[in-house]
Design an enzyme around this catalytic site. Structure first.
Site, mmCIF file in Angstrom:
data_model
loop_
_atom_site.group_PDB
_atom_site.id
_atom_site.type_symbol
_atom_site.label_atom_id
_atom_site.label_comp_id
_atom_site.label_asym_id
_atom_site.label_seq_id
_atom_site.Cartn_x
_atom_site.Cartn_y
_atom_site.Cartn_z
ATOM 1 N N SER A 70 0.823 -1.217 0.000
ATOM 2 C CA SER A 70 0.000 0.000 0.000
ATOM 3 C C SER A 70 0.858 1.268 0.000
ATOM 4 O O SER A 70 0.434 2.303 -0.522
ATOM 5 C CB SER A 70 -0.959 0.013 1.197
ATOM 6 O OG SER A 70 -0.227 -0.036 2.400
ATOM 7 N N GLU A 91 -7.208 -5.824 -23.527
ATOM 8 C CA GLU A 91 -6.664 -6.616 -22.409
ATOM 9 C C GLU A 91 -6.157 -5.697 -21.294
ATOM 10 O O GLU A 91 -6.354 -5.975 -20.105
ATOM 11 C CB GLU A 91 -5.526 -7.514 -22.912
ATOM 12 C CG GLU A 91 -6.006 -8.569 -23.881
ATOM 13 C CD GLU A 91 -4.953 -9.627 -24.205
ATOM 14 O OE1 GLU A 91 -3.824 -9.541 -23.685
ATOM 15 O OE2 GLU A 91 -5.268 -10.530 -24.989
ATOM 16 N N HIS A 95 -7.192 -4.323 -16.159
ATOM 17 C CA HIS A 95 -6.492 -4.022 -14.903
ATOM 18 C C HIS A 95 -7.149 -2.786 -14.299
ATOM 19 O O HIS A 95 -6.973 -1.672 -14.785
ATOM 20 C CB HIS A 95 -4.994 -3.834 -15.179
ATOM 21 C CG HIS A 95 -4.383 -5.088 -15.696
ATOM 22 N ND1 HIS A 95 -3.918 -6.083 -14.866
ATOM 23 C CD2 HIS A 95 -4.230 -5.556 -16.958
ATOM 24 C CE1 HIS A 95 -3.492 -7.101 -15.598
ATOM 25 N NE2 HIS A 95 -3.669 -6.798 -16.870
ATOM 26 N N GLN A 103 -8.879 6.758 -23.718
ATOM 27 C CA GLN A 103 -8.487 6.177 -25.006
ATOM 28 C C GLN A 103 -9.172 6.882 -26.171
ATOM 29 O O GLN A 103 -10.326 7.334 -26.052
ATOM 30 C CB GLN A 103 -8.873 4.685 -25.013
ATOM 31 C CG GLN A 103 -8.499 3.954 -26.282
ATOM 32 C CD GLN A 103 -8.692 2.455 -26.178
ATOM 33 O OE1 GLN A 103 -9.332 1.969 -25.243
ATOM 34 N NE2 GLN A 103 -8.163 1.720 -27.120
ATOM 35 N N SER A 105 -11.330 7.761 -29.194
ATOM 36 C CA SER A 105 -12.680 7.284 -29.486
ATOM 37 C C SER A 105 -12.849 7.025 -30.976
ATOM 38 O O SER A 105 -12.685 7.932 -31.792
ATOM 39 C CB SER A 105 -13.708 8.330 -29.036
ATOM 40 O OG SER A 105 -14.966 8.025 -29.615
ATOM 41 N N GLN A 106 -13.214 5.797 -31.317
ATOM 42 C CA GLN A 106 -13.466 5.493 -32.729
ATOM 43 C C GLN A 106 -14.830 5.999 -33.176
ATOM 44 O O GLN A 106 -15.151 5.946 -34.357
ATOM 45 C CB GLN A 106 -13.374 3.985 -32.966
ATOM 46 C CG GLN A 106 -11.952 3.466 -32.930
ATOM 47 C CD GLN A 106 -11.880 2.013 -33.342
ATOM 48 O OE1 GLN A 106 -12.739 1.212 -32.968
ATOM 49 N NE2 GLN A 106 -10.865 1.648 -34.096
ATOM 50 N N ARG A 107 -15.637 6.480 -32.236
ATOM 51 C CA ARG A 107 -16.926 7.069 -32.629
ATOM 52 C C ARG A 107 -16.710 8.498 -33.120
ATOM 53 O O ARG A 107 -17.425 8.973 -33.993
ATOM 54 C CB ARG A 107 -17.886 7.075 -31.446
ATOM 55 C CG ARG A 107 -18.233 5.698 -30.942
ATOM 56 C CD ARG A 107 -19.143 5.797 -29.743
ATOM 57 N NE ARG A 107 -20.468 6.259 -30.116
ATOM 58 C CZ ARG A 107 -21.278 6.927 -29.299
ATOM 59 N NH1 ARG A 107 -20.884 7.222 -28.064
ATOM 60 N NH2 ARG A 107 -22.462 7.314 -29.697
ATOM 61 N N ARG A 190 2.065 0.322 -7.307
ATOM 62 C CA ARG A 190 1.599 -1.028 -6.951
ATOM 63 C C ARG A 190 0.788 -1.627 -8.094
ATOM 64 O O ARG A 190 0.945 -2.795 -8.460
ATOM 65 C CB ARG A 190 0.743 -0.957 -5.678
ATOM 66 C CG ARG A 190 0.346 -2.302 -5.154
ATOM 67 C CD ARG A 190 -0.644 -2.165 -4.011
ATOM 68 N NE ARG A 190 -0.631 -3.299 -3.112
ATOM 69 C CZ ARG A 190 -1.393 -3.398 -2.045
ATOM 70 N NH1 ARG A 190 -2.223 -2.424 -1.726
ATOM 71 N NH2 ARG A 190 -1.348 -4.461 -1.291
ATOM 72 N N ARG A 199 1.461 -9.299 -17.330
ATOM 73 C CA ARG A 199 1.532 -9.115 -18.781
ATOM 74 C C ARG A 199 2.924 -9.250 -19.379
ATOM 75 O O ARG A 199 3.061 -9.312 -20.600
ATOM 76 C CB ARG A 199 0.933 -7.750 -19.151
ATOM 77 C CG ARG A 199 -0.520 -7.573 -18.748
ATOM 78 C CD ARG A 199 -1.427 -8.619 -19.357
ATOM 79 N NE ARG A 199 -2.826 -8.402 -18.959
ATOM 80 C CZ ARG A 199 -3.843 -9.104 -19.428
ATOM 81 N NH1 ARG A 199 -3.642 -10.070 -20.297
ATOM 82 N NH2 ARG A 199 -5.080 -8.861 -19.003
#
Ligand SMILES: Cc1cc2nc3c(=O)[nH]c(=O)nc-3n(C[C@H](O)[C@H](O)[C@H](O)COP(=O)(O)OP(=O)(O)OC[C@H]3O[C@@H](n4cnc5c(N)ncnc54)[C@H](O)[C@@H]3O)c2cc1C
Length: 249
Positions: A70, A91, A95, A103, A105-107, A190, A199
């Site tokens: 922590s 993927e 997490h 991210q 936006s593809q719209r 952490r 990963r």
């Protein structure tokens, strides 16, 4: 444009401001994030006088060894990931604890000239690469055509932004998982450690594994006391992987 590896840029790191009434007897060089975690850890036992004469590196090594994860949560790092595929980010965003994501936006964003990420397993085999590229070109052509046709079909919608969004959100279904995307990821140390352990392991998918190994290199340079126990090695499949000495807690 085809991406053969990810492009990673560290865009934010902690800046530690020491309270003048609680100074720590620091030993050794350290970054702001590492100092912050040490300060927080020492507060628990009011050990600012550093009785064990530990450097920040040693202090945090002991924290990791003892599993006091922590304390590592105080230091956040933001990284811009580019040249990664939509399948990688699908993927990555699994997490959850300790991470924030934003991210592309593809719209909203036109993907007529989108870039693509060549899967690592294909790189270097000319015939495979050519066949893969043909499929990608075809998908992109279909995307452009579908956007145009949808814009026509919904021509009666006066708000052009809304019409474009409708067209792009439907047409993106034709784009492959290999479509390049951009994502800003903020995580505490952490959380990064947990994600990197999973990963960068040999069981992880090759693109995210390559990305995790690159992230380890970047973070080890930035804050070695948090990440120096990750060991990168060449696995049997002739790709890099990494394992961690102090397992996730
Ligand atoms: C090699 C590999 C293969 C995978 N294959 C698949 C697959 O086929 N299908 C699939 O769906 N997923 C798959 N995953 C994703 C996997 O199931 C996890 O979703 C992902 O690894 C995130 O792990 P996490 O939940 O531990 O991480 P985080 O969400 O970051 O959580 C970190 C830790 O916090 C704690 N935590 C977080 N949220 C909670 C909660 N709600 N309740 C209690 N504790 C919590 C847990 O201890 C957890 O380990 C795969 C992952 C890997 C590494």
């Amino acid at each position: 444009m085809l991406f053969l590896e990810p492009r990673l840029t560290l865009i934010a790191r902690p800046e530690f401001t020491e309270p003048s009434h609680l100074p720590v007897e620091w030993l050794g060089e350290a970054s702001g994030g590492e100092r912050l975690a040490e300060f927080a850890g020492r507060l628990c036992y009011m050990s600012q006088r550093n009785p064990a004469r530990r450097s920040t590196q040693d202090y945090l090594e002991n924290i990791k060894r003892q599993g006091h994860g922590s304390v590592l949560e105080h230091a956040n790092y933001s990284i811009l990931l580019e040249g990664v595929s939509r399948s990688l980010t699908h993927e990555l965003v699994r997490h959850r604890a300790g991470f924030a994501y934003s991210q592309l936006s593809q719209r909203y964003v036109d993907e007529s000239e989108a870039h693509f990420v060549v899967p690592p397993a294909i790189i270097g085999d000319e015939a495979l690469e050519a066949a893969w590229k043909r499929q990608i070109d075809e998908a992109q052509r279909a995307y452009v055509e579908t956007v145009d046709r949808l814009m026509e079909r919904y021509g009666w919608i006066a708000d052009k932004v809304h019409r474009r969004k409708m067209a792009r959100e439907a047409a993106r279904s034709l784009l492959p998982n290999a479509t390049e995307t951009k994502i800003v990821v903020t995580g505490n140390s952490r959380a990064w450690r947990t994600m990197l352990e999973l990963r960068a392991g040999e069981g992880a998918e090759l693109e995210i594994r390559r990305c995790a190994v690159a992230l380890i290199r970047l973070l080890q340079k930035e804050a070695p006391a948090f990440f120096s126990d990750f060991e990168i090695y060449d696995a049997e499949d002739r790709r890099e992987a990494a394992k961690v000495r102090f397992h996730k807690v």
